[in-house]
Structures are given as C-alpha cells and as structure tokens.
Scaffold this active site. Structure first.
Site: not given
Ligand code: NAD
Ligand code: GLY
Length: 367
Positions: A147, A189
């Site tokens: 996704k 999650e």
């Molecule tokens: P993010 O990508 O914003 O990362 C969180 C924070 O951590 C950011 O400030 C980032 O720069 C920092 N960071 C990343 N790696 C780090 C590390 N190793 N050390 C220190 N800081 C670090 O957020 P997230 O929680 O990783 O992802 C959330 C996003 O993912 C949302 O946009 C959500 O919609 C999406 N998402 C997508 C799916 C999918 O199936 N594609 C599933 C769940 C969530």
């Molecule tokens: N995070 C929901 C999906 O990948 O379907």
C-alpha cells in the site's frame, strides 16, 4: 548465536511478484541482502532529514561501488506526506536521468516508505523499489503489502496505489535510536495482530511488554517476525483488500478520524490506532461480542504499551463521523467497521445501529 544467524526470512507469496522480508541486526551494512533485488545500476535512496544523519552513510557504505547511487532527503513529518513531496522524488529521478531499470530505496519510517512506493509506482509507469524500514511501525506493517500513497487534506492515504516492493530489509538495530513515543506507536500495530488473529500472540505480548519497551533485541525480533508473518499471510490471501485484508484496519477508522481532525502529525498514527482499537473493542462489547473482562484486557495492553486510553477532548460525535463517512472501506454510504467478534478474532461489520455508534462516540472517555 552470531549476528548473521539472527537473520530470519519470510516470504510474501504473490506468484511472480513474491518477495522476501529479511529481519535481523546489522542488515544495513550487508549488500548481499540488497543487490539481488536491484533492477539495474541506478539506485535512488529516499530518506528524510531525521534518518539521513543516522543511517544514510552506513547504508551507502554497504552498497557495491559499481552502482550509480543518488539520494533525496525530504523534510520529516506526517504533514509532509503530500504529492508535492512525491514530486520532489520524481524531479530528482528525472534530473539524474534515471530510466525504467532504476530502483528506489525507501530508508525511513512509514511516511518515507509510503511516498517512495507511490513515486516508484508512477515513475515511467512503474519501477522497482525496496523497503528499508527504520521505525517499529514501518517494520511490522507499512513496509509489507504494497500500500503506497499520500494524504489529502480531506482524508488520510486517499491518493495512492498498490505497488509491491521487491524486498523488505528490516535492520532491527535501527530501533535503538527511535524515540519511545514512536516505539509505542509501533507497538499499537503489533498488538493489532494479536487482537485480530492470534490470541497466543496477544498473551505473549502481554507478558513481554516490559522487554519490548526496553528494546530487548531477541524479544523485539520475535515480535517483528510474528507480526510480519501474519501480515504476509493476509496480504498473500487478499492483496488488494477485497475482503480479509480490511481486518488489518482494526482501530483505523476511529484512528484516521482522530489523525485528520487533530491535524496530521499531532497524534502519531499508531497512537490514534491504539485509541481506535479500544473504541472498537468497547463497541464490540456493546454489541454483545466481548465481555467487560475482554475490554479490560485490551485497555491494559494498550496502557502497558503507553498508548493513549482516551480520545481528544475537542472531538465531538460529528467530528468523528465526518471523517469516518469518507473511509475507504465504506460501500454505498454504508459505514463498515472492523470489530472484534472475540479476542483474537476480527470481523468487518456494516450493520452497527447508528444510535449505538453515536452513543459510543459521545461517551467514550476524552482527555
Ligand atoms: P514516520 O515515518 O513519520 O516515522 C516516525 C518518526 O521517526 C519520524 O520523525 C521519522 O523521521 C523518525 N525515524 C524513523 N526512523 C528512525 C530511527 N531509526 N531513529 C530515530 N528516528 C527515526 O512514522 P511511522 O510511524 O513509521 O509511519 C506512519 C505512516 O505509515 C503513516 O503515514 C501511516 O499512514 C503509514 N502506514 C502505512 C501502512 C501501509 O500499509 N502502507 C500501514 C500502516 C501505516
Ligand atoms: N495497514 C493495513 C494494510 O496494509 O492493509
């Protein structure tokens, strides 16, 4: 056990588009885990201003010299998950003269991963990409399953495409620098997988939560492996979310409303999902599917992960409903919610009486 023995591999089974998920410590410095999945010599690393100083050099050091490597460093934050940011990736690809046999590498959390995947899906009608997730949330969820996309001011992830990576490389050492609030967001999650599919895993998580929160390497790797195994199985069975994949959205319909209403980034995605799962559990209880004890168990594991137990004080019933009506799971204006038919067992339900939902939205705790 040596560090290379600690690497475990799963597969997302999608016929000719199947790909591996490698999980273990020290993967960033090991080119052999990456090079088999490159489409050609041209590699564009996409990362952000927070992750670049931490891991970009280490990652590049692990790449063979003969590659043509470029990078795009985007600003950080959920509010930057926009088409404008994706256009910066396309601009960089075109400026570098990259062709259809280039490979994009997403080095970062879910925001970088979702945008890089979408950029890859559209560039010259689709090029290869590899996920190198560096947050717990992206390691257990967003990097797997294809996704990709960006947010729209009216709704989260409203613009996007299904586009599978060629490989997912999870270097668990990167979690050492993750802020604890982000770790908790990822744990939401992880808990989700136990709640929707695997009661044994939920019980294991309840016992291991202190070890997870102090970043015990072995326990973290086991949690990531078991989470990815469930996600890989669900995606292989229902890649484009015609049915079972929607169950991975437990808590997300409520959570997306919180994220959109509060302004992207004010609540972390995982925090909103944590509260949303508690709301879904409470609604399931009111429908007669869970006991009070079950809901108390969900509340306890959410609290143990240090996730918020209450919704934002400034959100009224209509604030929730306005965003929930736009949810991608809805069909013909019928609201479809992922609920719990039991602990460890989820269902997609489109017959919640509106007055029951409104009552929940009105009297669920606020903070
Ligand atoms: P993010 O990508 O914003 O990362 C969180 C924070 O951590 C950011 O400030 C980032 O720069 C920092 N960071 C990343 N790696 C780090 C590390 N190793 N050390 C220190 N800081 C670090 O957020 P997230 O929680 O990783 O992802 C959330 C996003 O993912 C949302 O946009 C959500 O919609 C999406 N998402 C997508 C799916 C999918 O199936 N594609 C599933 C769940 C969530
Ligand atoms: N995070 C929901 C999906 O990948 O379907």
């Amino acid at each position: 056990m040596s560090r290379s023995d600690a690497i475990r591999t799963l597969s997302v089974a999608l016929d000719e588009r199947s790909y591996p998920i490698h999980i273990g410590p020290g993967l960033l410095g090991r080119p052999e885990t990456l090079t088999p999945y490159l489409a050609g010599r041209q590699v564009m690393i996409v990362t952000n201003e927070t992750v670049a100083p931490l891991y970009l050099e280490a990652f590049k050091r692990g790449l063979p010299e003969e590659l043509e490597v470029r990078e795009v460093v985007l600003p950080d934050g959920e509010h930057t998950k926009t088409l404008e940011s994706v256009a910066r990736i396309w601009d960089a690809l075109l400026a570098a003269g990259f062709n259809r046999r280039c490979t994009l590498v997403a080095l970062g959390g879910g925001v970088v991963g979702d945008m890089t995947g979408y950029a890859a899906a559209c560039y010259q009608r689709g090029v290869a990409f590899i996920q190198v997730p560096t947050t717990l949330l992206s390691q257990v969820d967003s990097s797997v399953g294809g996704k990709t996309g960006v947010n729209h001011p009216r709704g989260k992830n409203m613009i996007g495409a299904f586009w599978q990576p060629k490989a997912v490389l999870i270097d668990t050492d990167t979690l050492a620098t993750l802020p604890s609030r982000e770790l908790s967001a990822g744990l939401a999650e992880v808990i989700k997988y136990g709640l929707i599919r695997d009661l044994d895993f939920l019980a294991w998580l309840e016992a291991q939560m202190p070890a997870l929160r102090r970043l015990d390497g072995e326990v973290l790797r086991e949690a990531i492996y078991r989470s990815c195994a469930i996600k890989a199985e669900v995606v292989a069975a229902d890649e484009t979310e015609q049915g079972a994949r929607a169950l991975l959205n437990l808590g997300h319909t409520f959570g997306h409303a919180i994220e959109a209403h509060q302004g992207y980034g004010a609540w972390l995605h995982g925090e909103a999902v944590g509260t949303g799962m508690l709301m879904a559990a409470e609604l399931s209880r009111r429908l007669g599917w869970l006991s009070e004890g079950d809901v108390a168990r969900v509340a306890a594991v959410i609290a143990a992960a240090d996730l918020p137990p209450a919704a934002p004080a400034d959100m009224g019933v209509e604030d929730f409903l306005a965003v929930m009506r736009l949810d991608k799971k809805n069909i013909d204006a019928r609201l479809r919610l992922v609920l719990l038919s039991g602990l460890g067992d989820a269902c997609l339900y489109d017959a919640t009486p509106p007055e029951r939902l409104e009552a929940l939205l009105a009297d669920f705790p606020r903070r």
